[in-house]
Design a protein around this motif. Sequence first.
Motif, PDB file in Angstrom:
ATOM      1  N   THR A 153      37.160  86.773  15.779  1.00 46.87           N
ATOM      2  CA  THR A 153      36.927  87.923  16.652  1.00 46.87           C
ATOM      3  C   THR A 153      37.896  87.938  17.825  1.00 46.87           C
ATOM      4  N   GLY A 154      38.219  86.793  18.367  1.00 47.10           N
ATOM      5  CA  GLY A 154      39.133  86.733  19.501  1.00 47.10           C
ATOM      6  C   GLY A 154      40.589  86.909  19.123  1.00 47.10           C
ATOM      7  N   HIS A 155      40.874  86.896  17.821  1.00 48.08           N
ATOM      8  CA  HIS A 155      42.256  86.998  17.352  1.00 48.08           C
ATOM      9  C   HIS A 155      42.584  88.363  16.747  1.00 48.08           C
ATOM     10  N   ILE A 156      41.546  89.104  16.321  1.00 47.45           N
ATOM     11  CA  ILE A 156      41.775  90.357  15.600  1.00 47.45           C
ATOM     12  C   ILE A 156      41.094  91.509  16.325  1.00 47.45           C
ATOM     13  N   GLU A 157      41.861  92.574  16.577  1.00 46.84           N
ATOM     14  CA  GLU A 157      41.330  93.786  17.184  1.00 46.84           C
ATOM     15  C   GLU A 157      41.443  94.934  16.189  1.00 46.84           C
ATOM     16  N   THR A 158      40.358  95.706  16.027  1.00 48.74           N
ATOM     17  CA  THR A 158      40.397  96.930  15.223  1.00 48.74           C
ATOM     18  C   THR A 158      40.277  98.108  16.181  1.00 48.74           C
ATOM     19  N   THR A 159      41.259  98.995  16.158  1.00 46.49           N
ATOM     20  CA  THR A 159      41.300 100.082  17.141  1.00 46.49           C
ATOM     21  C   THR A 159      40.742 101.391  16.614  1.00 46.49           C
TER      22      THR A 159
ATOM     23  N   THR B 286      46.456  93.270  15.357  1.00 49.37           N
ATOM     24  CA  THR B 286      45.844  94.562  15.651  1.00 49.37           C
ATOM     25  C   THR B 286      45.825  95.378  14.366  1.00 49.37           C
TER      26      THR B 286
ATOM     27  N   ARG C 104      47.978  86.797  16.861  1.00 55.51           N
ATOM     28  CA  ARG C 104      46.927  87.806  17.051  1.00 55.51           C
ATOM     29  C   ARG C 104      47.287  89.025  16.222  1.00 55.51           C
TER      30      ARG C 104
ATOM     31  N   HIS D  75      52.524  88.650  17.646  1.00 59.61           N
ATOM     32  CA  HIS D  75      51.606  89.778  17.521  1.00 59.61           C
ATOM     33  C   HIS D  75      51.856  90.489  16.202  1.00 59.61           C
TER      34      HIS D  75
ATOM     35  N   GLN E 101      34.364  93.880   9.625  1.00 58.74           N
ATOM     36  CA  GLN E 101      33.896  93.257  10.862  1.00 58.74           C
ATOM     37  C   GLN E 101      33.100  91.987  10.579  1.00 58.74           C
TER      38      GLN E 101
END
Length: 349
Positions: free
Chosen positions: A228-234, A203, A201, A172, A219
């Motif tokens: 998209t399934g590997h990177i999250e923007t919070t 974040t 992955r 992570h 994005q």
Amino acid sequence: MKRVVFAVPGSLDTPTGGYAYDRRIIAELRHLGWEVDYLDIGEGFPAPDEATRAAARALLAAIPAGRPIVLDGLALGVLPDIAAELASRHPLVALVHHPLALESGLTTERADALRRSERAALAEVREVVVTSPATAKLVASDYGVPAERITVARPGNDPVPLSAREPNDIPHLLSVGSVVPRKGFDILVSALAMLADIPWRLTIVGDLTRDPSEAAKLQDLISRHRLTGHIETTGAVAHSHLATLYGKADLFVLASRFEGYGMAYAEALSHGLPVIGTTAGAIPDTIPQGAGLLVAPDDIAALAAALRRVIVDTDERRRLSAAALAAARTLPTWQDSAAIFAATLERLA
């Protein structure tokens, strides 16, 4: 009573390292017995409209004569005329987080204009506080400020209670910074796109509203690389949530094109995270040799290689983690930083 005005463009709660620095220094100065008046001189800097500029001039002009003023460089750099007016009535201190002309994405004309404006503004102040030795050198060499008028007050670090860290089944990665061109998230995503053959992955934690165009580009880049399934923007998160994310991460990465200090890098050290970054600006001051892997800014291939090395090699992660914790023990506390800042204010007398 020792009294000073901190003039800052906008709310101290703005989720950036610069505002966090201002907020903590103000709090620690108060603990040291200073009466600190916080003055919000308006939003929109370093590109204020005429109404904002006029309002800032009126607010600053209303400060009683003789009272010291600390003016955050985000505003000071574009207010040389107002700085000249204030200098005749007040001892002025410039707080320079990083020179405005070094923000990424500027046209040559805009960068040159900012450099001229900030140089003129800095000529009006008695003292300049910067957050790293690298920025001190820049302010002296490029902005003509005599070295004896420059003080380095690095950001402080809060102690972090550490617990045993178990590696995640899927490594992570954590990256922290406002989504603006200078933070290099486009470079990071492009580098990670080269690592489709290994599990990971990411974040990304940081304000998505400061530059909506850059956030949209990020994005789009994530989608185009099918990540998209590997990177999250919070977006921006509360400090307690961010601490939790640091605690759950396996490594920290930020591909900045320039940093006047790099508070997120220092925070990662305190959490014992292996650090991958760049050699831009003050980052090598913050991440000593052995505590992380630093590559040239904008070098996608080199960043991808460094990421691959740390993601696949658990022993390398452990080594870097131990070195990060050792480096964190050498960082100043906020009390140390405020004491240095207070000594600068004392000299104004």
